[in-house]
Write a protein that holds these residues in place. Structure first.
Motif, PDB file in Angstrom:
ATOM      1  N   PHE A  73     -12.341  47.422  21.556  1.00  0.00           N
ATOM      2  CA  PHE A  73     -11.369  47.978  22.507  1.00  0.00           C
ATOM      3  C   PHE A  73     -10.292  48.779  21.772  1.00  0.00           C
ATOM      4  O   PHE A  73      -9.833  49.819  22.249  1.00  0.00           O
ATOM      5  CB  PHE A  73     -10.728  46.857  23.326  1.00  0.00           C
ATOM      6  N   LYS A  74      -9.929  48.317  20.587  1.00  0.00           N
ATOM      7  CA  LYS A  74      -8.903  49.010  19.809  1.00  0.00           C
ATOM      8  C   LYS A  74      -9.327  50.442  19.484  1.00  0.00           C
ATOM      9  O   LYS A  74      -8.510  51.362  19.541  1.00  0.00           O
ATOM     10  CB  LYS A  74      -8.637  48.231  18.513  1.00  0.00           C
ATOM     11  N   ASN A  75     -10.605  50.622  19.182  1.00  0.00           N
ATOM     12  CA  ASN A  75     -11.096  51.944  18.791  1.00  0.00           C
ATOM     13  C   ASN A  75     -11.202  52.917  19.961  1.00  0.00           C
ATOM     14  O   ASN A  75     -11.147  54.132  19.763  1.00  0.00           O
ATOM     15  CB  ASN A  75     -12.458  51.830  18.114  1.00  0.00           C
ATOM     16  N   ILE A  76     -11.388  52.378  21.172  1.00  0.00           N
ATOM     17  CA  ILE A  76     -11.601  53.276  22.320  1.00  0.00           C
ATOM     18  C   ILE A  76     -10.428  53.241  23.319  1.00  0.00           C
ATOM     19  O   ILE A  76     -10.520  53.794  24.405  1.00  0.00           O
ATOM     20  CB  ILE A  76     -12.921  52.930  23.048  1.00  0.00           C
ATOM     21  N   LYS A  77      -9.342  52.631  22.916  1.00  0.00           N
ATOM     22  CA  LYS A  77      -8.205  52.484  23.836  1.00  0.00           C
ATOM     23  C   LYS A  77      -7.700  53.826  24.334  1.00  0.00           C
ATOM     24  O   LYS A  77      -7.361  53.985  25.516  1.00  0.00           O
ATOM     25  CB  LYS A  77      -7.070  51.718  23.139  1.00  0.00           C
ATOM     26  N   THR A  78      -7.659  54.822  23.472  1.00  0.00           N
ATOM     27  CA  THR A  78      -7.190  56.154  23.882  1.00  0.00           C
ATOM     28  C   THR A  78      -8.137  56.768  24.907  1.00  0.00           C
ATOM     29  O   THR A  78      -7.696  57.381  25.887  1.00  0.00           O
ATOM     30  CB  THR A  78      -7.075  57.086  22.664  1.00  0.00           C
ATOM     31  N   TYR A 135     -11.754  54.435  36.115  1.00  0.00           N
ATOM     32  CA  TYR A 135     -11.876  52.992  36.308  1.00  0.00           C
ATOM     33  C   TYR A 135     -11.103  52.242  35.228  1.00  0.00           C
ATOM     34  O   TYR A 135     -10.666  52.822  34.225  1.00  0.00           O
ATOM     35  CB  TYR A 135     -13.355  52.579  36.297  1.00  0.00           C
ATOM     36  N   SER A 136     -10.949  50.943  35.430  1.00  0.00           N
ATOM     37  CA  SER A 136     -10.142  50.132  34.519  1.00  0.00           C
ATOM     38  C   SER A 136     -10.998  49.565  33.389  1.00  0.00           C
ATOM     39  O   SER A 136     -12.034  48.944  33.632  1.00  0.00           O
ATOM     40  CB  SER A 136      -9.486  48.981  35.298  1.00  0.00           C
ATOM     41  N   VAL A 137     -10.538  49.787  32.156  1.00  0.00           N
ATOM     42  CA  VAL A 137     -11.196  49.213  30.977  1.00  0.00           C
ATOM     43  C   VAL A 137     -10.176  48.329  30.271  1.00  0.00           C
ATOM     44  O   VAL A 137      -9.081  48.785  29.935  1.00  0.00           O
ATOM     45  CB  VAL A 137     -11.698  50.308  30.012  1.00  0.00           C
ATOM     46  N   VAL A 138     -10.527  47.068  30.060  1.00  0.00           N
ATOM     47  CA  VAL A 138      -9.600  46.109  29.464  1.00  0.00           C
ATOM     48  C   VAL A 138     -10.249  45.472  28.244  1.00  0.00           C
ATOM     49  O   VAL A 138     -11.447  45.637  27.986  1.00  0.00           O
ATOM     50  CB  VAL A 138      -9.206  45.019  30.490  1.00  0.00           C
ATOM     51  N   SER A 139      -9.442  44.735  27.501  1.00  0.00           N
ATOM     52  CA  SER A 139      -9.943  44.044  26.313  1.00  0.00           C
ATOM     53  C   SER A 139     -10.545  42.702  26.710  1.00  0.00           C
ATOM     54  O   SER A 139      -9.971  41.956  27.509  1.00  0.00           O
ATOM     55  CB  SER A 139      -8.805  43.842  25.314  1.00  0.00           C
ATOM     56  N   GLY A 140     -11.723  42.402  26.146  1.00  0.00           N
ATOM     57  CA  GLY A 140     -12.390  41.137  26.434  1.00  0.00           C
ATOM     58  C   GLY A 140     -12.520  40.290  25.187  1.00  0.00           C
ATOM     59  O   GLY A 140     -11.719  40.408  24.250  1.00  0.00           O
ATOM     60  N   ASP A 141     -13.509  39.415  25.157  1.00  0.00           N
ATOM     61  CA  ASP A 141     -13.721  38.538  24.008  1.00  0.00           C
ATOM     62  C   ASP A 141     -13.961  39.347  22.744  1.00  0.00           C
ATOM     63  O   ASP A 141     -14.669  40.357  22.757  1.00  0.00           O
ATOM     64  CB  ASP A 141     -14.925  37.629  24.259  1.00  0.00           C
ATOM     65  N   ILE A 188     -15.287  46.457  31.620  1.00  0.00           N
ATOM     66  CA  ILE A 188     -14.989  47.277  32.790  1.00  0.00           C
ATOM     67  C   ILE A 188     -14.586  46.337  33.912  1.00  0.00           C
ATOM     68  O   ILE A 188     -15.379  45.474  34.323  1.00  0.00           O
ATOM     69  CB  ILE A 188     -16.196  48.151  33.196  1.00  0.00           C
ATOM     70  N   ASP A 189     -13.358  46.481  34.380  1.00  0.00           N
ATOM     71  CA  ASP A 189     -12.796  45.573  35.381  1.00  0.00           C
ATOM     72  C   ASP A 189     -13.010  46.146  36.780  1.00  0.00           C
ATOM     73  O   ASP A 189     -12.418  47.161  37.153  1.00  0.00           O
ATOM     74  CB  ASP A 189     -11.308  45.369  35.106  1.00  0.00           C
ATOM     75  N   ILE A 190     -13.876  45.481  37.577  1.00  0.00           N
ATOM     76  CA  ILE A 190     -14.118  45.874  38.963  1.00  0.00           C
ATOM     77  C   ILE A 190     -13.724  44.707  39.858  1.00  0.00           C
ATOM     78  O   ILE A 190     -14.410  43.681  39.912  1.00  0.00           O
ATOM     79  CB  ILE A 190     -15.605  46.230  39.205  1.00  0.00           C
ATOM     80  N   ASP A 191     -12.599  44.843  40.531  1.00  0.00           N
ATOM     81  CA  ASP A 191     -12.100  43.793  41.431  1.00  0.00           C
ATOM     82  C   ASP A 191     -12.005  42.441  40.735  1.00  0.00           C
ATOM     83  O   ASP A 191     -12.351  41.393  41.302  1.00  0.00           O
ATOM     84  CB  ASP A 191     -13.005  43.669  42.661  1.00  0.00           C
ATOM     85  N   GLY A 192     -11.563  42.453  39.486  1.00  0.00           N
ATOM     86  CA  GLY A 192     -11.367  41.206  38.761  1.00  0.00           C
ATOM     87  C   GLY A 192     -12.593  40.714  38.027  1.00  0.00           C
ATOM     88  O   GLY A 192     -12.495  39.820  37.178  1.00  0.00           O
ATOM     89  N   LYS A 193     -13.762  41.272  38.325  1.00  0.00           N
ATOM     90  CA  LYS A 193     -14.970  40.903  37.595  1.00  0.00           C
ATOM     91  C   LYS A 193     -15.143  41.843  36.424  1.00  0.00           C
ATOM     92  O   LYS A 193     -15.134  43.064  36.594  1.00  0.00           O
ATOM     93  CB  LYS A 193     -16.194  40.960  38.497  1.00  0.00           C
ATOM     94  N   LYS A 194     -15.296  41.285  35.251  1.00  0.00           N
ATOM     95  CA  LYS A 194     -15.330  42.098  34.037  1.00  0.00           C
ATOM     96  C   LYS A 194     -16.763  42.226  33.512  1.00  0.00           C
ATOM     97  O   LYS A 194     -17.412  41.237  33.193  1.00  0.00           O
ATOM     98  CB  LYS A 194     -14.411  41.495  32.973  1.00  0.00           C
ATOM     99  N   TYR A 195     -17.224  43.478  33.435  1.00  0.00           N
ATOM    100  CA  TYR A 195     -18.568  43.787  32.968  1.00  0.00           C
ATOM    101  C   TYR A 195     -18.505  44.360  31.557  1.00  0.00           C
ATOM    102  O   TYR A 195     -17.611  45.152  31.230  1.00  0.00           O
ATOM    103  CB  TYR A 195     -19.238  44.820  33.868  1.00  0.00           C
TER     104      TYR A 195
END
Length: 244
Positions: free
Chosen positions: A159-164, A171-177, A183-190
């Protein structure tokens, strides 16, 4: 071909716009090499139980390219062949296609929408329905936050490398494990692999409709700039899609 290391623009038809003779010959060579690879791999896939194989490629195949060189590339849904042993899925940044070897020739298969290239787009609707390809792309303007495109750029990355880059998608992209992108879709992270697998499942289904049989094996080509982590992520997506 913008998703490739070597950009080889080609425009076929009544107006020839090939950038150079070298670029044109390069495209011909790419297609020839792909045919050879598929031909040589047919026995190896069966002999070694080598299911999902990932290959780098130097250029994508555009819809216009497929149409103009249609002598060996044209096929319509339902034209099955008993000789079609190997399925090849060509993975691009913005679109994908699937082909099979029929005899000694690669045949690019039409999808359910009647086109030979499938946009790399997945959409999630309010009623829980999921769209892939052209149907997803057509509704993107009305449903931007739940329409995922160009997800392959996040595969095998932290995530650090693609944050920009995440700032340039709707769509929403967040940091995971382990700092992996989600990819955050209605709270479900893919994971990017899961989204890519949805696209590969459509390509798999396209091949199955054409061959009239279940597809479990595939050769997958990826953009030439993909590193080992991105290639491994693509293989994981193939496994999620049912290509073991």
């Amino acid at each position: 071909a913008r998703d490739s290391k070597f950009v080889l623009p080609i425009h076929c038809g009544t107006e020839i716009g090939v950038a150079s003779t070298k670029a044109f010959l390069g495209q011909i060579l790419i297609l020839y090499i792909l045919a050879l690879k598929l031909g040589f791999l047919r026995k190896d896939l069966k002999k070694n139980n080598f299911n999902t194989t990932v290959y780098n490629r130097t250029s994508s195949v555009s819809e216009k390219w497929v149409n103009e060189f249609g002598g060996v590339l044209k096929a319509t849904p339902g034209e099955a062949s008993s000789n079609a042993d190997v399925v090849c899925i060509c993975v691009g940044r913005d679109e994908d296609l699937v082909s099979v070897m029929e005899g000694n020739e690669p045949i690019v298969i039409q999808n359910s929408e009647g086109t030979r290239t499938t946009p790399s787009v997945v959409a999630f609707l309010e009623n829980g329905e999921r769209l892939v390809g052209d149907p997803a792309k057509r509704q993107a303007v009305m449903n931007p936050k739940k329409t995922v495109s160009s997800v392959k750029r996040f595969m095998g990355e932290s995530f650090k490398n693609i944050k920009t880059e995440t700032k340039h998608v709707s769509y929403s992209v967040v940091s995971g494990d382990n700092d992996s992108p989600r990819i955050d879709i209605d709270g479900k992270k893919y994971t990017p692999q899961e989204i890519s697998a949805m696209i590969l499942q459509k390509m798999k289904k396209t091949a199955e409709n054409h061959l009239k049989t279940e597809v479990k094996e595939a050769v997958i080509t990826v953009p030439a700039y993909f590193n080992d982590a991105q290639r491994q992520a693509t293989k994981e997506a193939g496994e999620i899609a049912g290509l073991e």
